[in-house]
Enzyme design. Sequence first.
Site, PDB file in Angstrom:
ATOM      1  N   ASN A  86      71.815  26.180  -4.317  1.00  0.00           N
ATOM      2  CA  ASN A  86      71.330  25.737  -5.633  1.00  0.00           C
ATOM      3  C   ASN A  86      69.841  25.376  -5.633  1.00  0.00           C
ATOM      4  O   ASN A  86      69.193  25.477  -6.666  1.00  0.00           O
ATOM      5  CB  ASN A  86      72.170  24.526  -6.082  1.00  0.00           C
ATOM      6  CG  ASN A  86      71.570  23.825  -7.271  1.00  0.00           C
ATOM      7  OD1 ASN A  86      71.628  24.325  -8.386  1.00  0.00           O
ATOM      8  ND2 ASN A  86      70.958  22.668  -7.044  1.00  0.00           N
ATOM      9  N   TYR A 154      58.979  33.916  -9.860  1.00  0.00           N
ATOM     10  CA  TYR A 154      60.351  33.392 -10.016  1.00  0.00           C
ATOM     11  C   TYR A 154      61.324  34.545 -10.259  1.00  0.00           C
ATOM     12  O   TYR A 154      62.407  34.606  -9.674  1.00  0.00           O
ATOM     13  CB  TYR A 154      60.362  32.412 -11.189  1.00  0.00           C
ATOM     14  CG  TYR A 154      61.684  31.723 -11.454  1.00  0.00           C
ATOM     15  CD1 TYR A 154      62.134  30.685 -10.644  1.00  0.00           C
ATOM     16  CD2 TYR A 154      62.477  32.082 -12.554  1.00  0.00           C
ATOM     17  CE1 TYR A 154      63.337  30.033 -10.902  1.00  0.00           C
ATOM     18  CE2 TYR A 154      63.677  31.430 -12.815  1.00  0.00           C
ATOM     19  CZ  TYR A 154      64.101  30.406 -11.992  1.00  0.00           C
ATOM     20  OH  TYR A 154      65.290  29.760 -12.244  1.00  0.00           O
ATOM     21  N   LYS A 158      64.504  35.654  -7.997  1.00  0.00           N
ATOM     22  CA  LYS A 158      65.875  35.585  -8.525  1.00  0.00           C
ATOM     23  C   LYS A 158      66.535  36.971  -8.537  1.00  0.00           C
ATOM     24  O   LYS A 158      67.750  37.075  -8.359  1.00  0.00           O
ATOM     25  CB  LYS A 158      65.891  34.943  -9.916  1.00  0.00           C
ATOM     26  CG  LYS A 158      65.554  33.446  -9.887  1.00  0.00           C
ATOM     27  CD  LYS A 158      66.609  32.624  -9.116  1.00  0.00           C
ATOM     28  CE  LYS A 158      66.358  31.131  -9.196  1.00  0.00           C
ATOM     29  NZ  LYS A 158      67.385  30.334  -8.501  1.00  0.00           N
TER      30      LYS A 158
HETATM   31  N1  NAP Z   1      68.206  24.485 -15.494  1.00  0.00           N
HETATM   32  C1  NAP Z   1      68.377  25.758 -15.838  1.00  0.00           C
HETATM   33  O1  NAP Z   1      68.577  26.094 -17.021  1.00  0.00           O
HETATM   34  C2  NAP Z   1      68.364  26.831 -14.813  1.00  0.00           C
HETATM   35  C3  NAP Z   1      68.351  28.159 -15.276  1.00  0.00           C
HETATM   36  C4  NAP Z   1      68.385  29.183 -14.328  1.00  0.00           C
HETATM   37  C5  NAP Z   1      68.439  28.895 -12.990  1.00  0.00           C
HETATM   38  N2  NAP Z   1      68.428  27.595 -12.557  1.00  0.00           N
HETATM   39  C6  NAP Z   1      68.471  27.350 -11.128  1.00  0.00           C
HETATM   40  O2  NAP Z   1      69.267  26.221 -10.856  1.00  0.00           O
HETATM   41  C7  NAP Z   1      68.813  25.597  -9.631  1.00  0.00           C
HETATM   42  C8  NAP Z   1      68.664  24.099  -9.855  1.00  0.00           C
HETATM   43  O3  NAP Z   1      67.691  23.885 -10.844  1.00  0.00           O
HETATM   44  P1  NAP Z   1      67.636  22.563 -11.764  1.00  0.00           P
HETATM   45  O4  NAP Z   1      67.460  23.017 -13.162  1.00  0.00           O
HETATM   46  O5  NAP Z   1      68.732  21.646 -11.416  1.00  0.00           O
HETATM   47  O6  NAP Z   1      66.219  21.969 -11.313  1.00  0.00           O
HETATM   48  P2  NAP Z   1      65.785  20.690 -10.451  1.00  0.00           P
HETATM   49  O7  NAP Z   1      66.371  19.453 -11.025  1.00  0.00           O
HETATM   50  O8  NAP Z   1      64.306  20.792 -10.330  1.00  0.00           O
HETATM   51  O9  NAP Z   1      66.487  20.926  -9.041  1.00  0.00           O
HETATM   52  C9  NAP Z   1      65.912  21.636  -8.010  1.00  0.00           C
HETATM   53  C10 NAP Z   1      66.389  20.994  -6.709  1.00  0.00           C
HETATM   54  O10 NAP Z   1      65.970  21.806  -5.610  1.00  0.00           O
HETATM   55  C11 NAP Z   1      65.552  20.940  -4.570  1.00  0.00           C
HETATM   56  N3  NAP Z   1      64.588  21.634  -3.701  1.00  0.00           N
HETATM   57  C12 NAP Z   1      63.406  22.178  -4.055  1.00  0.00           C
HETATM   58  N4  NAP Z   1      62.794  22.685  -2.981  1.00  0.00           N
HETATM   59  C13 NAP Z   1      63.625  22.475  -1.924  1.00  0.00           C
HETATM   60  C14 NAP Z   1      63.557  22.754  -0.543  1.00  0.00           C
HETATM   61  N5  NAP Z   1      62.487  23.373   0.006  1.00  0.00           N
HETATM   62  N6  NAP Z   1      64.592  22.387   0.260  1.00  0.00           N
HETATM   63  C15 NAP Z   1      65.668  21.749  -0.270  1.00  0.00           C
HETATM   64  N7  NAP Z   1      65.800  21.461  -1.577  1.00  0.00           N
HETATM   65  C16 NAP Z   1      64.768  21.807  -2.393  1.00  0.00           C
HETATM   66  C17 NAP Z   1      64.929  19.739  -5.280  1.00  0.00           C
HETATM   67  O11 NAP Z   1      65.034  18.552  -4.496  1.00  0.00           O
HETATM   68  P3  NAP Z   1      63.864  18.014  -3.520  1.00  0.00           P
HETATM   69  O12 NAP Z   1      62.566  18.225  -4.248  1.00  0.00           O
HETATM   70  O13 NAP Z   1      64.227  16.592  -3.282  1.00  0.00           O
HETATM   71  O14 NAP Z   1      63.979  18.849  -2.283  1.00  0.00           O
HETATM   72  C18 NAP Z   1      65.831  19.604  -6.498  1.00  0.00           C
HETATM   73  O15 NAP Z   1      66.898  18.700  -6.253  1.00  0.00           O
HETATM   74  C19 NAP Z   1      67.524  26.343  -9.245  1.00  0.00           C
HETATM   75  O16 NAP Z   1      67.801  27.317  -8.269  1.00  0.00           O
HETATM   76  C20 NAP Z   1      67.110  27.017 -10.548  1.00  0.00           C
HETATM   77  O17 NAP Z   1      66.329  28.163 -10.332  1.00  0.00           O
HETATM   78  C21 NAP Z   1      68.368  26.553 -13.445  1.00  0.00           C
END
Ligand code: NAP
Length: 249
Positions: A86, A154, A158
């Site tokens: 994730n 991005y 993806k």
């Molecule tokens: N929200 C949406 O609508 C949406 C849409 C499409 C895809 N996604 C995907 O869903 C996933 C989660 O996104 P989110 O919306 O929940 O955003 P978010 O709250 O920014 O979560 C991203 C998480 O990834 C962790 N992270 C970042 N770099 C990392 C690393 N090098 N090692 C380990 N952990 C890392 C961050 O924690 P730390 O900074 O503490 O490491 C954070 O907890 C992502 O892959 C995103 O591309 C989300």
Amino acid sequence: MDQSSSRVVVITGAGSGLGRQMARRLLRDGHRVALAGRTASTLEEAADGSPNGLTVPTDVTSHSDVTSLFDRVGATWGRVDVLINNAGMFGRPGSVDQLNVDEWADMLAVNLTGPVLCAGEAMRRMKRQTPRGGRIINNGSLSAHTPRPMSAAYSVAKHGITGLTRSISLDGREFDISCTQIDIGNAATQMTARVAVEALQPDGSLRAEPTFDPAHVADAVSYLVGLPLDVSVPFLTMMANQMPFAGRG
Ligand SMILES: NC(=O)c1ccc[n+]([C@@H]2O[C@H](COP(=O)([O-])OP(=O)(O)OC[C@H]3O[C@@H](n4cnc5c(N)ncnc54)[C@H](OP(=O)(O)O)[C@@H]3O)[C@@H](O)[C@H]2O)c1
């Protein structure tokens, strides 16, 4: 939930957003959940004191961190049933000619190399454990299908996740390993906070886009985690119904 239906789940990026919602839902379901991410304090908040939560500060771009994460899970619970890839980042907007080479490398490391490393460590263990097998869930994106304007890095990463999903599905099935990609559009998290205010559209206009409650993604993940291993769900798309994606806008 008895021990036989309680799965051992590893979630990356579990400290915030979708990962936090998934972790809390799976803990409530009675699964044993390893919460991985770089920030120890947010992982602890997400685990919320659950005795079935194991927080493991991990940078998914570091192979030694990822190996330690799975070793720790193995030492604690003896196996891994589910990996949820994730962790991710959106990064600075731009077209491919505007990419900064260092930022590109960082983006690819988090969004693609990390999931590949985690899937590799999970799959190796799933193949040799008894009972063998497991489920890998990759968090893709609508950007794995169609890019937003100015999101080249991005979107490339993806799209790479789709290749990872398809390869795991193919190479894993003889070992009872299956793979799902969840492609989400506009779940309300920190990552989409800007999109809910104004998002660049392909015609150059800006508009506020609708978002949806990420708890629905956690519900879907709860369903997937509970499935037996002879059932595969290769792709699942979940998006805000009114957001511009279907058709031409
Ligand atoms: N929200 C949406 O609508 C949406 C849409 C499409 C895809 N996604 C995907 O869903 C996933 C989660 O996104 P989110 O919306 O929940 O955003 P978010 O709250 O920014 O979560 C991203 C998480 O990834 C962790 N992270 C970042 N770099 C990392 C690393 N090098 N090692 C380990 N952990 C890392 C961050 O924690 P730390 O900074 O503490 O490491 C954070 O907890 C992502 O892959 C995103 O591309 C989300």
